[in-house]
Design a protein around this motif. Structure first.
Motif, short mmCIF file in Angstrom:
data_model
loop_
_atom_site.label_atom_id
_atom_site.label_comp_id
_atom_site.label_asym_id
_atom_site.label_seq_id
_atom_site.Cartn_x
_atom_site.Cartn_y
_atom_site.Cartn_z
N TYR A 51 0.82 -1.22 0.00
CA TYR A 51 0.00 0.00 0.00
C TYR A 51 0.86 1.27 0.00
O TYR A 51 0.64 2.18 -0.81
CB TYR A 51 -0.92 -0.02 1.22
CG TYR A 51 -1.61 1.29 1.50
CD1 TYR A 51 -2.75 1.67 0.79
CD2 TYR A 51 -1.13 2.17 2.49
CE1 TYR A 51 -3.38 2.89 1.05
CE2 TYR A 51 -1.76 3.37 2.75
CZ TYR A 51 -2.88 3.73 2.03
OH TYR A 51 -3.50 4.93 2.28
N PHE A 52 1.83 1.33 0.90
CA PHE A 52 2.62 2.57 1.00
C PHE A 52 3.38 2.89 -0.30
O PHE A 52 3.30 4.02 -0.80
CB PHE A 52 3.57 2.51 2.19
CG PHE A 52 2.90 2.72 3.52
CD1 PHE A 52 2.11 3.83 3.75
CD2 PHE A 52 3.04 1.80 4.54
CE1 PHE A 52 1.48 4.03 4.96
CE2 PHE A 52 2.41 1.98 5.77
CZ PHE A 52 1.63 3.10 5.98
N PRO A 53 4.09 1.92 -0.87
CA PRO A 53 4.76 2.26 -2.14
C PRO A 53 3.78 2.60 -3.26
O PRO A 53 4.08 3.45 -4.11
CB PRO A 53 5.54 0.98 -2.48
CG PRO A 53 5.76 0.31 -1.15
CD PRO A 53 4.52 0.61 -0.36
N GLN A 55 0.93 4.19 -2.92
CA GLN A 55 0.51 5.58 -2.73
C GLN A 55 1.65 6.55 -3.03
O GLN A 55 1.44 7.63 -3.56
CB GLN A 55 0.01 5.79 -1.29
CG GLN A 55 -1.22 4.97 -0.92
CD GLN A 55 -2.46 5.34 -1.70
OE1 GLN A 55 -2.52 5.13 -2.90
NE2 GLN A 55 -3.46 5.89 -1.05
N GLU A 56 2.84 6.13 -2.69
CA GLU A 56 3.99 6.99 -2.98
C GLU A 56 4.15 7.19 -4.48
O GLU A 56 4.42 8.29 -4.96
CB GLU A 56 5.27 6.38 -2.39
CG GLU A 56 6.46 7.31 -2.49
CD GLU A 56 7.78 6.61 -2.22
OE1 GLU A 56 7.91 5.42 -2.55
OE2 GLU A 56 8.68 7.25 -1.68
N ASP A 59 1.66 9.55 -5.62
CA ASP A 59 2.12 10.89 -5.24
C ASP A 59 3.14 11.44 -6.24
O ASP A 59 3.08 12.60 -6.63
CB ASP A 59 2.79 10.85 -3.86
CG ASP A 59 1.80 11.12 -2.75
OD1 ASP A 59 0.60 11.18 -3.05
OD2 ASP A 59 2.23 11.24 -1.59
N HIS A 60 4.09 10.59 -6.62
CA HIS A 60 5.11 11.04 -7.57
C HIS A 60 4.45 11.60 -8.82
O HIS A 60 4.86 12.60 -9.38
CB HIS A 60 6.03 9.88 -7.95
CG HIS A 60 7.01 9.51 -6.87
ND1 HIS A 60 7.53 10.42 -6.01
CD2 HIS A 60 7.55 8.31 -6.53
CE1 HIS A 60 8.37 9.82 -5.16
NE2 HIS A 60 8.38 8.53 -5.46
N TYR A 63 2.72 15.02 -7.95
CA TYR A 63 3.64 16.15 -7.74
C TYR A 63 4.47 16.43 -8.98
O TYR A 63 4.86 17.58 -9.23
CB TYR A 63 4.50 15.92 -6.50
CG TYR A 63 3.64 15.94 -5.26
CD1 TYR A 63 3.00 17.12 -4.87
CD2 TYR A 63 3.39 14.79 -4.52
CE1 TYR A 63 2.15 17.15 -3.78
CE2 TYR A 63 2.55 14.81 -3.42
CZ TYR A 63 1.94 16.00 -3.06
OH TYR A 63 1.09 16.02 -1.98
N ARG A 129 -4.61 11.58 3.45
CA ARG A 129 -3.97 11.87 2.16
C ARG A 129 -4.81 12.86 1.36
O ARG A 129 -4.31 13.88 0.88
CB ARG A 129 -3.80 10.57 1.38
CG ARG A 129 -3.33 10.76 -0.04
CD ARG A 129 -3.02 9.44 -0.75
NE ARG A 129 -2.30 9.73 -1.98
CZ ARG A 129 -2.88 9.70 -3.20
NH1 ARG A 129 -4.12 9.35 -3.35
NH2 ARG A 129 -2.17 10.01 -4.26
N THR A 132 -4.95 16.56 2.81
CA THR A 132 -3.74 17.37 2.71
C THR A 132 -3.32 17.58 1.26
O THR A 132 -2.78 18.63 0.91
CB THR A 132 -2.59 16.79 3.56
OG1 THR A 132 -2.40 15.42 3.25
CG2 THR A 132 -2.87 16.94 5.04
N ILE A 133 -3.58 16.61 0.40
CA ILE A 133 -3.19 16.79 -1.01
C ILE A 133 -4.09 17.84 -1.66
O ILE A 133 -3.68 18.58 -2.56
CB ILE A 133 -3.24 15.44 -1.77
CG1 ILE A 133 -2.26 15.43 -2.95
CG2 ILE A 133 -4.63 15.10 -2.28
CD1 ILE A 133 -2.07 14.06 -3.59
N ASN A 136 -2.96 21.16 -0.52
CA ASN A 136 -1.75 21.49 -1.26
C ASN A 136 -2.08 22.04 -2.64
O ASN A 136 -1.43 22.96 -3.13
CB ASN A 136 -0.87 20.25 -1.37
CG ASN A 136 0.48 20.58 -1.96
OD1 ASN A 136 1.23 21.36 -1.40
ND2 ASN A 136 0.78 20.02 -3.12
#
Lengths: 549, 393
Positions: A51-53, A55-56, A59-60, A63, A129, A132-133, A136
């Motif tokens: 899950y974490f990778p 979402q990362e 995110d990449h 951004y 997530r 805050t996104i 942003n």
């Protein structure tokens, strides 16, 4: 990433949960629903190692796109008409998102199946997530879009303006009251499963058509998480359905949640999509067409109706009535007109409609011009300060509406307005369903059944009450919707940034004081009130006075 | 052959338009006001973290002029301050009275000391995903490298038993606290800064639990006599674990959200968590030929020591130094220290038999406990509290 399969890994993490042997976890939220403890499957099947990778990586992409938008000067092609409405939308949406995170613990004790709690915890952090996104994204708009006013005061605006208050239901409804009503039916079964389609799929498409590809980038990334949340809601719904004692409450909550979402989300997103766009291609979908596809077909017919055989009482009548409101009663157009009427209380600028817009509206909504065209021509005529007052004070055949006590959108479809004395106060409602929500649903008994955990509608629900008798210049100053020269308003009924063409507090100072419709209603005698109601429902469309006076 | 069309197909697509709507294109009132103007930053400049976090969760004492709109059955909405007995300055002031003609003004920002809290880790979505992705990648690579080098085969039988039973049992602590204490508490605090930090803490614990579970799965696949389900029996019935289990469950039963975070991160983790991880597992592993387990357990150790304890300190330091309620808060926290220290020391001592189980012994239990107590004392004194007398047990 790993040689272990996700299925195997997921199976393994099922071993983590345990039944308390010495002390029960604290129970802080109540429900009138009942659930049987039974072995359940975690519908998300999500393991944090993947899950974490994942979402990362998402995110990449987000951004990276944000960086590209700035380097590529995206804002040279962004339509101001569109971005201005984002000042409203992005002031609202981070709170519903974070409230969804806060809602998850409401389910821990009330749905006693630990297999589901893993999914709920992941939804919790997904929602952090999203919140805050989105903040942003707003920050990026503030820094790079031509007019930062309204973005720079965003969360203050959202919290003290009537528009923000309408949107706030979409957050507070998730976190209070009966835990299942709030965190499951209202949040996941209706808000996420039905209405995020228009929020996070339909609206981004319109953003892209207006030169803004960052909103789609962020919101499609968000929407890819929503599908997991929908699974969470579905699992809980099936469990609730398995106990017949819940069916009555499910029917109540679906009716409340559906109607409230329709009133709030269709009002806001419908307006953004129809009145915030410059894309007037005839073959682009209207909000009504999108609604028919995303909500009527995809949600109602494909998701809800099949649940009928399990005993779920579907509010067919309300779904048809919502469509009736959008298609026949001009709900979205009435709301957009109201936002523009009350532009002086806003924190964004509203662009007048042009002949090209009129043509599109007439094509998509036959009969639109006859109802709304004249008023929008007046809006255009009165948009620049030129010795006249803001449109709400001018004679354009528009009567300022009363506000719905429940959904807090004004009673715009005049014929549907109903009135009741509830808790010692006369209240107006935009529709019989909103009256039912206040009078019947949010009460400690329902159809003779004790519902001690049901929430309450609270707060100062009519914004105008707070400013009853105030001069408008003082109202706008009190809310802080003034630019850095101390007099020019944040809101404008046009997009021209020439300071000579912008409205200031001095213009407002000359206007009549603000009057609270609800305060006035409660000051009326019974006869006056009856006459008021009889006249009100003869008014409209487009806010017109009754034809017979 | 390729068919050609006589006339080009016209697609219906939105047309790009030059709007010149970028920052700086014109000068007008507010054209340079490019910062959020509704809050005061902790330091000189508003940070990125603050911009995406502060004031998302409203407060009727600030700008929420119409108040909360939905309440529980008792009519209370939002995030009541009395969900903890601790107080920050301004807590006792009533919410601004609003009604017909009052206007919408609240108290000047921040209205209460609660809003002065900032997570020193500055966690928001970008940071939390980057951090946790790095952790899971590193842990997975460490385990994978060990598997390929057949490192697990060097383990002696007793160490295998130790890992399957005892390191395995700790996953239940992480999971239970992650969900029912930390995730639960993310609904309770009065500001978004608190609740976001707490939700990130929750994910650390749940991730650490899964790290251990998946490590256990790898070992089940790699070692023929490794019993992957032994941790369940240990957690359920091993007397050496019942003190920890009793305490972990008791922590999830706390109603007051501040007490829950305090008891877990100020008392339980230093006296029980770090005792188990740093003073037992990390110390015993090398002597038993195990260089892998410390990297898995070390990730959770870092979560706590460098991230979760850090925000916890910042959160409670504000309250013990509060300009209005410092004494009130310190008295309550001192009571919490007495209660939870007693329970934590009892739980720690119940675990003592674990120290004698590996072939290659770690440093003595009492030495480890002394080090844990010393670390705990430093944390407590750093918060402006006194070392509880119960620590001498």
């Amino acid at each position: 990433m790993s040689r272990q399969s996700v299925a195997k890994a997921h199976q393994k993490i099922q071993e983590l949960s345990w039944e308390p042997a010495y002390h029960e976890p604290v129970s802080q939220y109540g429900t009138d629903y009942s659930f049987q403890k039974a072995q359940k499957k975690d519908p998300l099947k999500q393991v944090l190692r993947s899950y974490f990778p994942m979402q990362e990586e998402k995110d990449h992409r987000v951004y990276g796109a944000a960086d590209g938008a700035i380097r590529g000067n995206m804002f040279r092609q962004v339509q101001e008409r569109w971005l201005e409405w984002q000042k409203l939308f992005l002031s609202i949406i981070p709170l519903p998102e974070i409230s969804a995170a806060r809602a998850m613990p409401l389910l821990f004790r009330t749905v006693p199946n630990p297999e589901l709690h893993n999914g709920q915890a992941i939804q919790m952090i997904d929602e952090v997530r999203h919140s805050t996104i989105q903040q942003n994204l707003k920050r990026l708009y503030m820094n790079n879009y031509i007019d930062p006013a309204g973005f720079n005061s965003s969360l203050r605006n959202f919290q003290n303006d009537y528009c923000g208050t309408i949107g706030r239901q979409f957050a507070e409804g998730f976190i209070t009251g009966d835990a299942i009503t709030a965190a499951s039916i209202y949040l996941t079964i209706v808000a996420e499963t039905a209405f995020t389609n228009t929020l996070f799929v339909a609206m981004p498409a319109e953003a892209a058509a207006n030169g803004d590809y960052l909103l789609p980038t962020v919101f499609h990334s968000v929407q890819s998480d929503e599908s997991r949340h929908i699974s969470n809601g579905y699992a809980t719904l099936l469990m609730a359905l398995s106990d017949e004692g819940n069916h009555q409450l499910l029917a109540r909550d679906l009716r409340y949640a559906w109607w409230n979402n329709h009133r709030v989300v269709d009002a806001a997103i419908g307006t953004f999509i129809e009145y915030g766009t410059k894309d007037r291609r005839k073959d682009r979908e209207s909000y009504a067409e999108m609604w028919r596809r995303w909500i009527y077909d995809d949600y109602y017919r494909s998701y809800l109706v099949p649940l009928e055989k399990y005993g779920l009482e579907i509010p067919h009548d309300l779904i048809e009535e919502s469509w009736n409101q959008i298609w026949n009663k001009g709900y979205v157009h009435e709301v957009a007109q109201f936002f523009a009427t009350g532009w002086l209380a806003n924190y964004w600028r509203i662009d007048p409609m042009t002949d090209k817009d009129f043509e599109w509206f007439e094509f998509k909504y036959p009969g639109w011009y006859e109802k709304y065209g004249k008023w929008w021509e007046n809006y255009n005529r009165l948009s620049m300060p030129n010795g006249h007052k803001p449109i709400v004070f001018e004679d354009v055949d528009y009567e300022y509406p009363h506000r719905c006590w429940t959904c807090m959108v004004p009673c715009l479809v005049r014929e549907d307005m109903v009135m009741a004395k509830v808790d010692g106060q006369w209240r107006t409602y935009c529709h019989e369903m909103c009256k039912w929500t206040d009078e019947t649903a949010f009460r400690p008994t329902y159809q003779g059944r004790q519902t001690p955990n049901m929430g309450q509608l609270i707060g100062h629900r009519e914004w105008e009450t707070l400013y009853h008798g105030w001069n408008w210049a003082d109202v706008v100053s009190d809310m802080g919707f003034v630019r850095d020269d101390g007099k020019t308003m944040v809101a404008q009924p046009h997009l021209d940034l020439n300071p000579d063409k912008m409205w200031t507090l001095d213009h407002l100072r000359r206007c009549p004081p603000l009057q609270s419709p609800n305060v006035l209603l409660n000051e009326m005698s019974d006869d006056e009130r009856t006459a008021f109601a009889a006249r009100y429902v003869r008014g409209g469309p487009a806010g017109r006075a009754p034809a017979d006076g | 052959m390729t068919a050609t069309q006589d006339s080009p197909q016209v697609r219906s697509v939105p047309q790009p338009v030059f709007t010149d709507a970028e920052a700086g294109a014109k000068v007008f009132p507010d054209s340079t006001e490019r910062h959020f103007n509704y809050y005061t930053p902790q330091k000189r400049k508003q940070s990125h973290y603050e911009d995406v976090t502060v004031e998302v969760q409203p407060d009727p004492r600030h700008y929420l002029s119409q108040g909360w709109l939905y309440g529980f059955s008792d009519g209370r909405g939002g995030y009541p301050l009395d969900w903890t007995v601790l107080k920050a300055w301004g807590s006792d002031r009533p919410e601004p009275a609003r009604g017909p003609g009052t206007g919408g003004k609240g108290y000047d920002w921040p209205a209460t000391g609660w809003h002065e809290f900032r997570d020193p880790n500055e966690e928001w979505e970008m940071t939390l995903y980057r951090y946790n992705s790095n952790v899971v990648r590193q842990v997975t690579q460490n385990v994978e490298a060990a598997r390929q080098s057949k490192a697990f085969e060097q383990w002696n039988r007793n160490w295998i038993r130790f890992i399957e039973h005892h390191v395995g049992a700790w996953m239940h602590v992480d999971h239970g606290l992650g969900l029912y204490l930390f995730a639960n508490a993310n609904r309770r605090a009065p500001t978004n800064m608190h609740n976001n930090a707490i939700s990130v803490n929750s994910m650390h614990r749940i991730r650490a639990a899964q790290d251990l579970a998946l490590y256990n799965l790898t070992l089940s696949e790699e070692l023929p006599d490794f019993d992957g389900s032994a941790h369940l029996e240990t957690w359920n019935s091993d007397p050496a674990w019942q003190g920890v289990r009793d305490l972990a469950e008791r922590l999830t039963a706390i109603d007051d959200w501040c007490e829950a975070i305090f008891a877990a991160n100020v008392v339980f983790e230093p006296l029980v968590g770090e005792l188990f991880r740093s003073q037992l597992v990390q110390q015993a592993s090398p002597g038993n030929g195990d260089f892998v387990t410390p990297t898995v357990v070390g990730a959770a150790e870092y979560d706590f020591a460098e991230r979760d304890l850090r925000y916890t300190r910042a959160m409670f330091e504000l309250l013990t130094a509060d300009k209005e309620f410092a004494d009130h808060n310190k008295a309550i926290m001192q009571d919490w220290l007495s209660d939870w220290t007693t329970r934590a020391i009892e739980a720690a001592r119940t675990m003592q038999p674990l120290w004698s189980q590996p072939d290659s012994k770690p440093p003595r239990f009492e030495d480890g406990l002394d080090r844990a107590k010393s670390r705990f004392s430093g944390i407590v004194i750093g918060l402006g509290l006194e070392e509880p007398k119960e620590l001498a047990q």
